[in-house]
Design an enzyme around this catalytic site. Structure first.
Site, PDB file in Angstrom:
ATOM      1  N   THR A  16      -8.186   0.025  -1.521  1.00  0.00           N
ATOM      2  CA  THR A  16      -8.899  -0.521  -2.688  1.00  0.00           C
ATOM      3  C   THR A  16      -9.756   0.569  -3.346  1.00  0.00           C
ATOM      4  OG1 THR A  16      -9.009  -2.631  -1.532  1.00  0.00           O
ATOM      5  CG2 THR A  16     -10.502  -2.346  -3.401  1.00  0.00           C
ATOM      6  N   ARG A  48      -1.685   4.699   5.830  1.00  0.00           N
ATOM      7  CA  ARG A  48      -0.918   4.254   7.002  1.00  0.00           C
ATOM      8  C   ARG A  48       0.539   4.063   6.645  1.00  0.00           C
ATOM      9  NH1 ARG A  48      -5.241   0.359   9.303  1.00  0.00           N
ATOM     10  NH2 ARG A  48      -4.969  -0.392   7.193  1.00  0.00           N
ATOM     11  N   LYS A 208     -25.877  -1.079   6.226  1.00  0.00           N
ATOM     12  CA  LYS A 208     -26.464  -0.512   5.004  1.00  0.00           C
ATOM     13  C   LYS A 208     -27.981  -0.350   5.153  1.00  0.00           C
ATOM     14  CE  LYS A 208     -22.817  -2.735   2.292  1.00  0.00           C
ATOM     15  NZ  LYS A 208     -22.424  -3.997   1.649  1.00  0.00           N
TER      16      LYS A 208
HETATM   17  P1  NAP Z   1      -8.747  -0.569   2.430  1.00  0.00           P
HETATM   18  O1  NAP Z   1      -8.340  -1.183   1.149  1.00  0.00           O
HETATM   19  O2  NAP Z   1      -8.434  -1.277   3.696  1.00  0.00           O
HETATM   20  O3  NAP Z   1      -8.113   0.897   2.468  1.00  0.00           O
HETATM   21  C1  NAP Z   1      -8.071   1.673   3.630  1.00  0.00           C
HETATM   22  C2  NAP Z   1      -7.119   2.823   3.384  1.00  0.00           C
HETATM   23  O4  NAP Z   1      -7.098   3.659   4.523  1.00  0.00           O
HETATM   24  C3  NAP Z   1      -5.665   2.373   3.166  1.00  0.00           C
HETATM   25  O5  NAP Z   1      -5.072   3.185   2.192  1.00  0.00           O
HETATM   26  C4  NAP Z   1      -5.003   2.627   4.520  1.00  0.00           C
HETATM   27  O6  NAP Z   1      -3.621   2.893   4.398  1.00  0.00           O
HETATM   28  C5  NAP Z   1      -5.756   3.865   4.949  1.00  0.00           C
HETATM   29  N1  NAP Z   1      -5.809   4.045   6.391  1.00  0.00           N
HETATM   30  C6  NAP Z   1      -6.420   3.245   7.295  1.00  0.00           C
HETATM   31  N2  NAP Z   1      -6.270   3.764   8.545  1.00  0.00           N
HETATM   32  C7  NAP Z   1      -5.566   4.902   8.391  1.00  0.00           C
HETATM   33  C8  NAP Z   1      -5.102   5.871   9.283  1.00  0.00           C
HETATM   34  N3  NAP Z   1      -5.322   5.769  10.597  1.00  0.00           N
HETATM   35  N4  NAP Z   1      -4.409   6.927   8.795  1.00  0.00           N
HETATM   36  C9  NAP Z   1      -4.181   7.057   7.469  1.00  0.00           C
HETATM   37  N5  NAP Z   1      -4.603   6.150   6.564  1.00  0.00           N
HETATM   38  C10 NAP Z   1      -5.291   5.089   7.020  1.00  0.00           C
HETATM   39  O7  NAP Z   1     -10.331  -0.299   2.477  1.00  0.00           O
HETATM   40  P2  NAP Z   1     -11.311  -0.142   1.223  1.00  0.00           P
HETATM   41  O8  NAP Z   1     -11.751  -1.495   0.787  1.00  0.00           O
HETATM   42  O9  NAP Z   1     -10.744   0.789   0.231  1.00  0.00           O
HETATM   43  O10 NAP Z   1     -12.597   0.520   1.935  1.00  0.00           O
HETATM   44  C11 NAP Z   1     -12.626   1.890   2.262  1.00  0.00           C
HETATM   45  C12 NAP Z   1     -14.044   2.243   2.746  1.00  0.00           C
HETATM   46  O11 NAP Z   1     -14.970   1.971   1.691  1.00  0.00           O
HETATM   47  C13 NAP Z   1     -14.518   1.416   3.939  1.00  0.00           C
HETATM   48  O12 NAP Z   1     -15.330   2.219   4.762  1.00  0.00           O
HETATM   49  C14 NAP Z   1     -15.359   0.309   3.294  1.00  0.00           C
HETATM   50  O13 NAP Z   1     -16.347  -0.206   4.152  1.00  0.00           O
HETATM   51  C15 NAP Z   1     -15.983   1.083   2.156  1.00  0.00           C
HETATM   52  N6  NAP Z   1     -16.414   0.256   1.018  1.00  0.00           N
HETATM   53  C16 NAP Z   1     -15.544  -0.616   0.450  1.00  0.00           C
HETATM   54  C17 NAP Z   1     -15.963  -1.375  -0.629  1.00  0.00           C
HETATM   55  C18 NAP Z   1     -15.032  -2.338  -1.293  1.00  0.00           C
HETATM   56  O14 NAP Z   1     -15.488  -3.036  -2.217  1.00  0.00           O
HETATM   57  N7  NAP Z   1     -13.770  -2.415  -0.924  1.00  0.00           N
HETATM   58  C19 NAP Z   1     -17.264  -1.232  -1.122  1.00  0.00           C
HETATM   59  C20 NAP Z   1     -18.123  -0.297  -0.525  1.00  0.00           C
HETATM   60  C21 NAP Z   1     -17.681   0.449   0.542  1.00  0.00           C
HETATM   61  P3  NAP Z   1      -2.577   1.810   3.803  1.00  0.00           P
HETATM   62  O15 NAP Z   1      -2.948   1.664   2.368  1.00  0.00           O
HETATM   63  O16 NAP Z   1      -1.252   2.382   4.002  1.00  0.00           O
HETATM   64  O17 NAP Z   1      -2.841   0.553   4.598  1.00  0.00           O
HETATM   65  N1  HSE Z   2     -18.198  -6.802   2.406  1.00  0.00           N
HETATM   66  C1  HSE Z   2     -19.109  -6.086   1.594  1.00  0.00           C
HETATM   67  C2  HSE Z   2     -19.890  -7.055   0.723  1.00  0.00           C
HETATM   68  C3  HSE Z   2     -18.343  -5.080   0.753  1.00  0.00           C
HETATM   69  O1  HSE Z   2     -19.511  -8.232   0.641  1.00  0.00           O
HETATM   70  O2  HSE Z   2     -20.900  -6.689   0.156  1.00  0.00           O
HETATM   71  C4  HSE Z   2     -19.183  -4.009   0.135  1.00  0.00           C
HETATM   72  O3  HSE Z   2     -19.795  -3.182   1.043  1.00  0.00           O
END
Ligand code: NAP
Ligand code: HSE
Length: 438
Positions: A16, A48, A208
């Site tokens: 994402t 992945r 956080k």
């Molecule tokens: P996500 O959608 O689950 O994406 C994770 C990515 O990492 C995917 O591309 C996955 O590959 C890849 N991945 C996971 N394990 C791997 C491995 N062992 N080797 C290679 N690639 C791997 O997560 P996200 O929502 O983008 O979040 C990413 C980070 O940002 C997290 O730490 C989260 O807490 C933080 N964050 C997210 C948000 C939010 O709104 N989403 C907000 C603030 C912070 P595939 O695509 O092939 O599965």
């Molecule tokens: N799960 C978290 C939230 C995503 O709902 O705020 C952002 O860190």
């Protein structure tokens, strides 16, 4: 004009957040180059499953499944750790820092559990680590604390740091529906993390909070020293009774610094927030943080705490800062000066409380409850009695004046022994911070 510096960016994770960063950087790289004098090359990304459809689509030769290889690749200048988790992400981050690479991460769990080690490693290796997206998504709170408010000491910081819980509480209040009826929608909309406990049990907000407390006070507060409670215990009736008392219920992160006592306290708990406070009116998935600085006074930051674009905005600000630092050969700075603060004891933490009890509806019960509270020197501020649906039983809801956490813990233990009590008392804290601001 040719750029001052050309940076190769690698992404460990392109989900994402990663895809958002990739898209916005692709679309705005010319603008950023013109403004900052830095060119960015989207060099490679580790995922992945390379066969997944991505938006934007990524040329196959840019994808790998080996995140560690990117951390080791001498061509990579900045590694964006956007994979999540705390095991492989830790190994990849360590490796990149050991090689002196700049790391940008959005991973609050990683920093909460391993921040102390990673910041030390970065300092020892002369490497930069940036983490704006790890707290409150698109709100630039890390920058505000590190730069804009640098001259301040912070007696009080509190905020809504989990959008999912705020969304659920908002809908419970607006629609008069219980938690169970709303949480399904939050799941369907993709708000709730795969590991639901992170959101619903307050852990994500606690991660956080630990980062903010470190930045503000130079101490990594271990999670074991932080009371952390999610929203599963909050009933619709609590929201309605709180409303009738002039409050809204929010999951609040609180960081209180006692300068005289040399201690700091932080917690994540559902709390009653007076309706007239700005944070009481921050609804839905939005986040908000109130920071009180001793020089500046209170400032409040509100915005999207999660989601692809908001989070990408924060990650890109870090990437641009990284580019500027590398182009100007700026040495890394400690995010905060380490301190030897203690965690405040429960005797030192003074709050007012909301308490819901299910009791036998018979003469003398209120007097028994009042006697227990009086023994602990806890003064009642208001009392509501409501039928609880069972014959001969009632809900007793009371609020107290300021008292210590320790006194309230002793009172609850005593209340649990009362024959007239039908259930464990349910406690919420009231976000009345006047006395902490002197
Ligand atoms: P996500 O959608 O689950 O994406 C994770 C990515 O990492 C995917 O591309 C996955 O590959 C890849 N991945 C996971 N394990 C791997 C491995 N062992 N080797 C290679 N690639 C791997 O997560 P996200 O929502 O983008 O979040 C990413 C980070 O940002 C997290 O730490 C989260 O807490 C933080 N964050 C997210 C948000 C939010 O709104 N989403 C907000 C603030 C912070 P595939 O695509 O092939 O599965
Ligand atoms: N799960 C978290 C939230 C995503 O709902 O705020 C952002 O860190």
């Amino acid at each position: 004009m040719s750029p001052r510096r050309n940076l190769n960016l690698a992404f460990a994770g392109l989900g994402t957040v990663g895809q958002g960063v990739w898209r916005h950087l692709s679309e705005r790289s010319a603008e950023l180059q013109a403004r900052m004098g830095i060119a960015f090359t989207l060099y490679k990304a580790a995922v992945r499953d390379p066969s997944k459809t991505r938006d934007p689509s990524i040329p196959a030769e840019r994808l790998t499944t080996n995140a560690m290889a990117l951390a080791e690749d001498p061509e990579v200048d900045v590694l964006c750790e956007l994979m999540g988790g705390t095991e492989e992400a830790l190994a990849v981050t360590r490796t990149a820092l050991e090689r002196g690479k700049t790391v940008v991460t959005a991973n609050k769990a990683l920093l909460c559990h391993h921040g102390e080690e990673l910041f030390r490693l970065a300092r020892d290796k002369g490497a930069h680590i940036y983490f704006e997206a790890s707290v409150a998504g698109g709100i630039p709170i890390i920058k505000a604390l590190r730069e804009g408010l640098v001259v301040n000491r912070f007696p009080l910081i509190y905020g809504i740091l989990n959008g999912t819980c705020n969304y659920i509480l908002t809908r419970m209040e607006r629609e008069g529906q219980p938690f169970e009826a709303i949480v399904g929608d939050a799941r369907r909309l993709g708000y709730v993390e795969a590991d639901e406990a992170l959101d619903l049990d307050g852990l994500d907000a606690a991660h956080k909070t630990a980062i903010v407390a470190y930045l503000a006070h130079g101490k990594w507060i271990p999670l074991e020293e932080m009371p952390v409670e999610g929203i599963r215990g909050v009933r619709l009736e609590d929201i309605q009774w709180a409303q009738s008392l002039g409050y809204k219920i929010k999951l609040l992160a609180v960081i209180l610094r006692d300068f005289e006592g040399g201690s700091v306290f932080s917690s994540v708990q559902p709390m009653l927030v007076p309706r007239e406070r700005m944070l009481a009116n921050v609804d839905g998935v939005f986040n908000a943080i109130s920071v009180t600085g001793d020089v500046v006074g209170e400032s409040i930051y509100i915005g999207r705490g999660a989601g692809q674009d908001a989070t990408a905005s924060a990650v890109i600000s870090d990437i641009v800062d990284a580019g500027t630092a590398l182009a100007n050969e700026i040495l890394p700075e400690e995010p905060a000066q380490q301190t030897e603060l203690r965690t405040s004891t429960p005797e030192q933490v003074i709050r007012s409380f909301y308490m819901r009890m299910s009791v036998r509806d018979q003469p003398g019960v209120l007097a028994e409850v009042a006697t227990v509270l009086t023994r602990q020197n806890i003064s009642i501020e208001s009392v509501l009695q409501r039928p609880n649906g069972d014959r001969g039983a009632a809900h007793l809801v009371l609020t107290t004046h300021m008292s210590s956490e320790a006194a309230m813990t002793r009172a609850v233990a005593e209340l649990e022994g009362l024959e007239a009590l039908l259930d464990r008392p349910f406690l919420l804290r009231i976000a009345d911070f006047a006395q902490h601001l002197g």
